[in-house]
Write a protein that holds these residues in place. Sequence first.
Motif, short mmCIF file in Angstrom:
data_model
loop_
_atom_site.label_atom_id
_atom_site.label_comp_id
_atom_site.label_asym_id
_atom_site.label_seq_id
_atom_site.Cartn_x
_atom_site.Cartn_y
_atom_site.Cartn_z
N GLY A 176 0.83 -1.21 0.00
CA GLY A 176 0.00 0.00 0.00
C GLY A 176 0.86 1.26 0.00
O GLY A 176 0.57 2.22 -0.73
N ARG A 229 2.29 1.75 -3.39
CA ARG A 229 1.28 2.30 -4.33
C ARG A 229 1.08 3.79 -4.11
O ARG A 229 0.92 4.56 -5.05
CB ARG A 229 -0.04 1.55 -4.19
N GLU A 230 1.09 4.21 -2.83
CA GLU A 230 0.98 5.64 -2.55
C GLU A 230 2.18 6.41 -3.13
O GLU A 230 2.03 7.48 -3.69
CB GLU A 230 0.86 5.89 -1.05
N LEU A 265 1.79 7.14 -6.75
CA LEU A 265 0.92 8.30 -7.07
C LEU A 265 1.69 9.60 -6.93
O LEU A 265 1.49 10.55 -7.70
CB LEU A 265 -0.31 8.30 -6.17
N ILE A 266 2.60 9.65 -5.94
CA ILE A 266 3.42 10.86 -5.76
C ILE A 266 4.39 11.00 -6.94
O ILE A 266 4.55 12.09 -7.50
CB ILE A 266 4.18 10.79 -4.41
N GLU A 281 3.99 9.81 -9.94
CA GLU A 281 3.22 10.12 -11.15
C GLU A 281 2.95 11.62 -11.22
O GLU A 281 3.09 12.25 -12.26
CB GLU A 281 1.91 9.34 -11.15
N ARG A 282 2.57 12.18 -10.07
CA ARG A 282 2.32 13.61 -9.98
C ARG A 282 3.57 14.41 -10.35
O ARG A 282 3.48 15.50 -10.90
CB ARG A 282 1.88 13.91 -8.55
N HIS A 293 5.69 13.49 -12.51
CA HIS A 293 5.99 13.21 -13.92
C HIS A 293 7.15 12.24 -14.11
O HIS A 293 7.75 12.20 -15.18
CB HIS A 293 6.28 14.51 -14.68
N PRO A 346 -2.54 0.61 -16.56
CA PRO A 346 -3.43 -0.47 -16.11
C PRO A 346 -2.79 -1.83 -16.41
O PRO A 346 -2.30 -2.05 -17.53
CB PRO A 346 -4.70 -0.29 -16.95
N ARG A 347 -2.79 -2.68 -15.44
CA ARG A 347 -2.25 -4.05 -15.53
C ARG A 347 -0.73 -4.13 -15.66
O ARG A 347 -0.15 -5.17 -15.43
CB ARG A 347 -2.90 -4.85 -16.67
N GLU A 350 9.04 8.24 -20.13
CA GLU A 350 9.95 8.46 -21.26
C GLU A 350 10.66 9.80 -21.12
O GLU A 350 10.19 10.71 -20.44
CB GLU A 350 9.16 8.44 -22.57
N MET A 351 11.81 9.94 -21.78
CA MET A 351 12.57 11.19 -21.75
C MET A 351 13.23 11.38 -23.12
O MET A 351 14.44 11.27 -23.28
CB MET A 351 13.58 11.15 -20.60
N HIS A 374 10.04 15.24 -25.01
CA HIS A 374 9.72 15.43 -23.59
C HIS A 374 10.54 16.58 -23.00
O HIS A 374 10.03 17.37 -22.21
CB HIS A 374 9.99 14.15 -22.79
N LEU A 428 11.66 16.50 -12.49
CA LEU A 428 11.84 16.21 -13.91
C LEU A 428 12.91 17.13 -14.52
O LEU A 428 13.71 16.70 -15.36
CB LEU A 428 10.50 16.39 -14.63
#
Lengths: 221, 221
Positions: free
Chosen positions: B46, B49-50, B53-54, B56-57, B59, B65-66, B73-74, B78, B158
């Motif tokens: 868990g 996974r949190e 999300l950080i 992803e925010r 970048h 999904p899956r 990518e860079m 980009h 980034l």
Amino acid sequence: MTFKAPDSLSEQIARHLGEKIITGELKAGERIQELRVAGELDVSRGSVREAYLILERRHLIDILPRRGAVVSEMTPRHVRNVYEVNILLLTQLARRATPVWQESDLPEFLQLLDEMDGYLQRNQAIDFHNASFRFARMAYRFAENPYLEEILEDLQPLMRRTYYYAIRTAKIEMEKSMKMFRDLMECILSRNTDGAVKTLELFGQHQCETVLAFLENAQGS
Amino acid sequence: MTFKAPDSLSEQIARHLGEKIITGELKAGERIQELRVAGELDVSRGSVREAYLILERRHLIDILPRRGAVVSEMTPRHVRNVYEVNILLLTQLARRATPVWQESDLPEFLQLLDEMDGYLQRNQAIDFHNASFRFARMAYRFAENPYLEEILEDLQPLMRRTYYYAIRTAKIEMEKSMKMFRDLMECILSRNTDGAVKTLELFGQHQCETVLAFLENAQGS
């Protein structure tokens, strides 16, 4: 940017709570209790915590140490700030899109403007505003910049929230918005990038002032 | 914006993985396995996974999904895109800060420029670049816009990552950067907002081209 389908459980929870914040059912400063949400929606606390991170990214809650999730503030200053950033990014989108669209791109934009005219006639303020967001989304492909896109998407719920503060927007306001959309489209059609940027800036500033006026009225009442 | 202290476990995991992505230890397109990270760091899935999300925010990863988390990518595109957005936001910061600073705000900025001069003399490229981010951070308070601040903070990892792609930056590049910082400061000191914006734009474009040149060399080799 890829629109993720199907939505994960945490995304679904975030949308559910997000709508409550946007529409004002959950109010600024209100605490959202992890255990209670998990119980009400019959999901794990872990999924609720993931949803919090998504809502934080969308500027709808603050995650505070030891206090958990709290609905973010929405003062006149917050309204000015979010409009400032949103206008900055939307004008960049206009700068990128205006010089490069092709003849074949036009029909869907013109169709959307007609659709918005219909909402205006029938006084459907929410549909009108949702359509105006779609206008921006349809333009993403011209900017070809996923970062610009993601940041605009993350601001969108907050823009909707500010709009709900001014939900009683008079029809005259929708008419002004419609006129500005027509002006914007005219600038885009004539490849007038500076004009498109200027129109968007005026549009944004006007909308911001409208929301602020309602916000101040609401606080005064 | 409030700098959250102490960092949550998921924030610590995100920083740990983020540094590996920024420095290139984890490469674009590489899959990050939830179970493996959880095992290696002895944390729950868990929390991992949190952390995703950080990241992803910020970048640094895409959550598919899956397929789970994949290092983003860079490509040259980009790099151009992230510089475009970063320059847009930094110039807005300059527009807000240049007219309003007070005499008492100056010493820390001038001191930071001297510090940067020191890094330049000693050829400490990483320290030099970290200091240049601090310059922007010190200016946040003049914009008084937490959204602008959050978005810049989320882009910062980034920007660091693009910089690591050009880690072999020659000293001559640092000298150019230093000169641009001095020019920027001169514009700020004379309340020349347009000059500050223009200097930042040139600075950003130049840095972007430098990173791109290294990126293309690296791909060619």
